[in-house]
Write an enzyme that holds these catalytic residues in place. Sequence first.
Site, PDB file in Angstrom:
ATOM      1  N   GLY A  38       0.834  -1.213   0.000  1.00 10.78           N
ATOM      2  CA  GLY A  38       0.000   0.000   0.000  1.00 10.78           C
ATOM      3  C   GLY A  38       0.853   1.240   0.000  1.00 10.78           C
ATOM      4  O   GLY A  38       2.069   1.171  -0.228  1.00 10.78           O
ATOM      5  N   ASN A  39       0.258   2.366   0.228  1.00 12.00           N
ATOM      6  CA  ASN A  39       1.030   3.612   0.312  1.00 12.00           C
ATOM      7  C   ASN A  39       0.394   4.510   1.368  1.00 12.00           C
ATOM      8  O   ASN A  39      -0.623   4.162   1.974  1.00 12.00           O
ATOM      9  CB  ASN A  39       1.088   4.293  -1.062  1.00 12.00           C
ATOM     10  CG  ASN A  39      -0.288   4.675  -1.557  1.00 12.00           C
ATOM     11  OD1 ASN A  39      -0.923   5.574  -1.004  1.00 12.00           O
ATOM     12  ND2 ASN A  39      -0.765   3.982  -2.574  1.00 12.00           N
ATOM     13  N   ARG A  40       0.995   5.649   1.583  1.00 12.22           N
ATOM     14  CA  ARG A  40       0.628   6.471   2.744  1.00 12.22           C
ATOM     15  C   ARG A  40      -0.441   7.526   2.453  1.00 12.22           C
ATOM     16  O   ARG A  40      -0.711   8.371   3.297  1.00 12.22           O
ATOM     17  CB  ARG A  40       1.900   7.137   3.290  1.00 12.22           C
ATOM     18  CG  ARG A  40       2.923   6.095   3.715  1.00 12.22           C
ATOM     19  CD  ARG A  40       4.184   6.722   4.222  1.00 12.22           C
ATOM     20  NE  ARG A  40       3.925   7.514   5.419  1.00 12.22           N
ATOM     21  CZ  ARG A  40       4.831   8.272   6.022  1.00 12.22           C
ATOM     22  NH1 ARG A  40       6.046   8.319   5.527  1.00 12.22           N
ATOM     23  NH2 ARG A  40       4.526   8.960   7.087  1.00 12.22           N
ATOM     24  N   SER A  41      -1.039   7.468   1.291  1.00 19.79           N
ATOM     25  CA  SER A  41      -2.051   8.483   0.974  1.00 19.79           C
ATOM     26  C   SER A  41      -3.271   8.327   1.898  1.00 19.79           C
ATOM     27  O   SER A  41      -3.820   7.233   2.047  1.00 19.79           O
ATOM     28  CB  SER A  41      -2.472   8.342  -0.488  1.00 19.79           C
ATOM     29  OG  SER A  41      -3.445   9.314  -0.779  1.00 19.79           O
TER      30      SER A  41
END
Length: 395
Positions: free
Chosen positions: A207-210
């Site tokens: 995933g990512n931190r958005s």
Amino acid sequence: MSASGREVVLGVGAGIAAYKACDVVRRLQDHGFLVTVVPTPSSLNFVGAATWEALSGREVATQVWENIPGVAHVRLAQEADFILIAPATADLISRLAQGRADDLLTNVVLASGAPIMVVPAMHPHMWTNPGTMENVQMLRSRGFTILDPDIGRLTGPDVGVGRFPDTARIIENFEGMVGTTADLLGRKILITAGGTREPIDAVRYIGNRSSGKQGFAIAQAAFARGADVELIAANCPDLEIEGVHITRVETTQEMQTVLEARFDLCDILVMCAAVADAKPAYVHEGKLSKEEYTSISLIKNPDLLAEMSSRRREGQVLVGFAAETQDHLESARAKMERKGVDILYVNDVTGGAIFGSDITSGTILTRSGGKMEVNDAAKDTLADVLLDHVLFQLG
Ligand code: C5P
């Protein structure tokens, strides 16, 4: 004050023009306002509570004696950003002028500090009566905005001053008081927010931190400017925005499916989401053991923005986002060309900056070579600035 800044209490007095206020509810909603109707008890003789509840989608009360624990008059007064009273009868104007609190509407007015606009409608003799004129004068001197009624045919055979104005005139004046215009009225905007996740096995994902905050801010701002808003939220907090249709997705493929179904119908696409560039080549059905969990083979995800851009029709405006940690302006310009977007907001996320914050800094680039720096702005502010650019592109 509400979080949206668009909460309106619509007070309805007991005049036959109450039926025309049904249209006012609808047009206020078109213009991005969230409406709670508070009729006076006797106005229900003209239009019943069921009509107001159906139109507004909200419960309707007329007296402080209903829902006592909810303390409706204080709650409504605190949540209202604006109060519009349409139609206002001579009696209601008189009660407002005296500061009476003998029904829910007058209680709300007394308990609220919100700007108030009053739209009178009555027989010319009642309007020009010195009693009414003095009350109107007094309310104006207290800061109420009071529209002069129209001149024309009245309920009976009489003609004169006292007619309820056209909805368009009411909305125009109301927006003047509120200080906004619904400049995206009739436009369909599709927004992606958050970050996609790609499963590795039954419990893990890439995933990512958005956080989704910027996408939600754009959705809220677009709705407040009258747009028809659809939000595709990838792994965002479980928040709702009243009036905005939200589809929740997890993976890039799910986002792609929704985008492909909706893109042709929209006038504006804002790809705010951080889309995973790659995903595991295989998703393990169960949970990988520690011993097995040593390397992941990846395959590229499709570039959704580039795909939408390749099938765009004349007149559609595309906005992209880019999070960079080096050479951000050069790579952003190249990205703009490659993906065929009209506006790109690029931010420098070195050290994890911007993600999850309410504040953003970056640069807005436009296809025509425009460049605008954004320094420590609220994400809500950036939302409106980006929509201004979109409006310019739409012509
Ligand atoms: O990740 P990148 O910097 O290329 O993202 C720039 C823009 O492209 C963003 O608006 C993002 O939503 C979009 N994007 C996409 N599909 C991808 C990667 C990014 O639509 N696979």
